[in-house]
Design an enzyme around this catalytic site. Structure first.
Site, PDB file in Angstrom:
ATOM      1  N   LYS A 137      40.864  44.472  33.089  1.00 17.21           N
ATOM      2  CA  LYS A 137      41.092  44.820  34.729  1.00 17.21           C
ATOM      3  C   LYS A 137      42.381  44.478  34.991  1.00 17.21           C
ATOM      4  O   LYS A 137      42.783  43.176  34.865  1.00 17.21           O
ATOM      5  CB  LYS A 137      40.230  44.264  35.700  1.00 17.21           C
ATOM      6  CG  LYS A 137      40.513  44.665  37.071  1.00 17.21           C
ATOM      7  CD  LYS A 137      39.576  44.610  38.279  1.00 17.21           C
ATOM      8  CE  LYS A 137      39.981  44.452  39.614  1.00 17.21           C
ATOM      9  NZ  LYS A 137      38.878  44.629  40.641  1.00 17.21           N
TER      10      LYS A 137
HETATM   11  C1  5RP Z   1      40.341  39.943  41.936  1.00 13.62           C
HETATM   12  C2  5RP Z   1      39.505  41.250  41.714  1.00 13.62           C
HETATM   13  C3  5RP Z   1      38.761  41.632  42.889  1.00 13.62           C
HETATM   14  O1  5RP Z   1      37.612  42.092  42.724  1.00 13.62           O
HETATM   15  C4  5RP Z   1      39.693  43.055  43.454  1.00 13.62           C
HETATM   16  O2  5RP Z   1      40.729  42.644  43.212  1.00 13.62           O
HETATM   17  C5  5RP Z   1      39.138  43.396  44.652  1.00 13.62           C
HETATM   18  O3  5RP Z   1      39.653  44.758  44.764  1.00 13.62           O
HETATM   19  P1  5RP Z   1      40.916  45.224  45.709  1.00 13.62           P
HETATM   20  O4  5RP Z   1      41.914  44.465  45.211  1.00 13.62           O
HETATM   21  O5  5RP Z   1      41.150  46.556  45.085  1.00 13.62           O
HETATM   22  O6  5RP Z   1      40.391  45.194  46.845  1.00 13.62           O
HETATM   23  O7  5RP Z   1      39.387  41.451  40.620  1.00 13.62           O
HETATM   24  O8  5RP Z   1      41.190  39.796  41.020  1.00 13.62           O
END
Ligand code: 5RP
Length: 311
Positions: free
Chosen positions: A206
């Protein structure tokens, strides 16, 4: 002892002697040589039909407390469940807010660290035992790394420990490229960080969308899902998803851009149109506007006005 089988079928028909075995291939990048159990788990994450995934991240509470839009996870989350492929969350949130009948992908947030009240949120540890990931039937364990931060080595250690444990039981590892406050968000950084995580052995990564994202995808031997980040106007969040998919992302792992949208249920469906059905951002936004407000998350109430049981 089994009874004697007296059914008569022509040998030719039963054995399809002239039919070659079906060609076997696998739809997840870098996993063609993986074993059956891991492929089964990866298929809960990435649709075998489209090869893509819509993941909903709602793990914010573990550092931020009751984040806007997630004050009542038990009400908000079940309404989104029909429209996603994977929930990414902590074990506490999953056990209390996701019905076990959900039966889709689970990305179990497996690291923990200091809250936003502390000096540095990057000081994370591996928090979840592999046995608990098995009990949760996790499709993958989500491990956050802070490449380039003072805790880089520690978070790499967390990641490798999770990969080693996951490999013993065919549970995938999702490597999260997190970006601390002071850290750069350049293509150079994302090329480096995504490639490092893939070489450590994660099965999916991710990361954030960036300039030259196609290069980042090309250099990473496993699928990339993009993070959503801070809330954008709905049309811009759809454009982000559209560009990411167009540049080779295998899906999105969004949180605030879904659950903080004016209509989260409509938004998650619009994102699904981009990710799985090839909608352009503009068409998806039209779709969003058409259905927004028609399907507001319903708090089903039982007797005495209490929210109805979900499981
Ligand atoms: C942080 C993560 C969080 O799950 C993610 O960033 C949260 O989602 P969003 O930023 O889309 O609200 O992996 O590193």
């Amino acid at each position: 002892m089994a009874e004697k089988d007296t059914t008569q079928v022509s040998a030719e028909k039963a054995y399809y002697e002239d039919v070659p075995p079906p060609a076997q291939s696998f739809h997840v990048k870098g996993a063609a040589h993986a074993e059956w159990g891991l492929k089964d788990r990866l298929s809960r994450i990435f649709s075998p039909t489209t090869g893509h995934t819509v993941m909903l991240a709602f793990d914010h509470g573990y550092i931020m407390g009751p984040t806007t839009g997630l004050e009542r996870m038990d009400i908000v989350i079940p309404n989104l469940a029909p429209h996603i492929d994977v929930f990414m969350a902590t074990r506490g949130a999953l056990r209390t807010c996701v019905p076990p009948t959900f039966n889709k992908g689970i990305a179990l947030r497996s690291t923990a660290g200091p809250s936003i009240l502390a000096d540095d949120v990057t000081d994370e540890v591996l928090a979840v035992d592999i046995e608990d990931a098995i009990r949760m039937n996790a499709s993958c364990m989500a491990i956050q790394t802070f490449i380039g931060s003072p805790f880089e080595r520690q978070t790499i250690d967390n990641l490798n420990k999770a990969i080693n444990a996951g490999n013993r039981y065919a549970i995938a590892t999702l490597g999260v490229v997190a970006v601390g406050k002071q850290m750069e968000r350049t293509t150079r950084f994302f090329l480096l960080a995504t490639r490092m995580l893939a070489e450590f052995g994660v099965h999916l990564v991710k990361t954030y969308y960036c300039d030259d994202f196609k290069k980042v995808v090309a250099a990473c031997p496993v699928p990339i899902v993009i993070a959503g980040g801070k809330k954008l106007p709905e049309n811009e969040a759809l454009t982000l998803a559209y560009h990411a998919i167009g540049d080779g992302a295998a899906g999105v792992d969004m949180g605030r851009n879904i659950f903080q949208a004016d209509d989260p249920v409509a938004m998650v469906q619009a994102i699904g149109k981009v990710v799985h059905e090839g909608y352009s951002d503009k068409r998806a936004y039209e779709f969003y506007k058409d259905i927004a407000g028609n399907d507001k998350p319903v708090v089903k109430r039982g007797r005495r006005g209490r929210p109805k049981k979900i499981f």
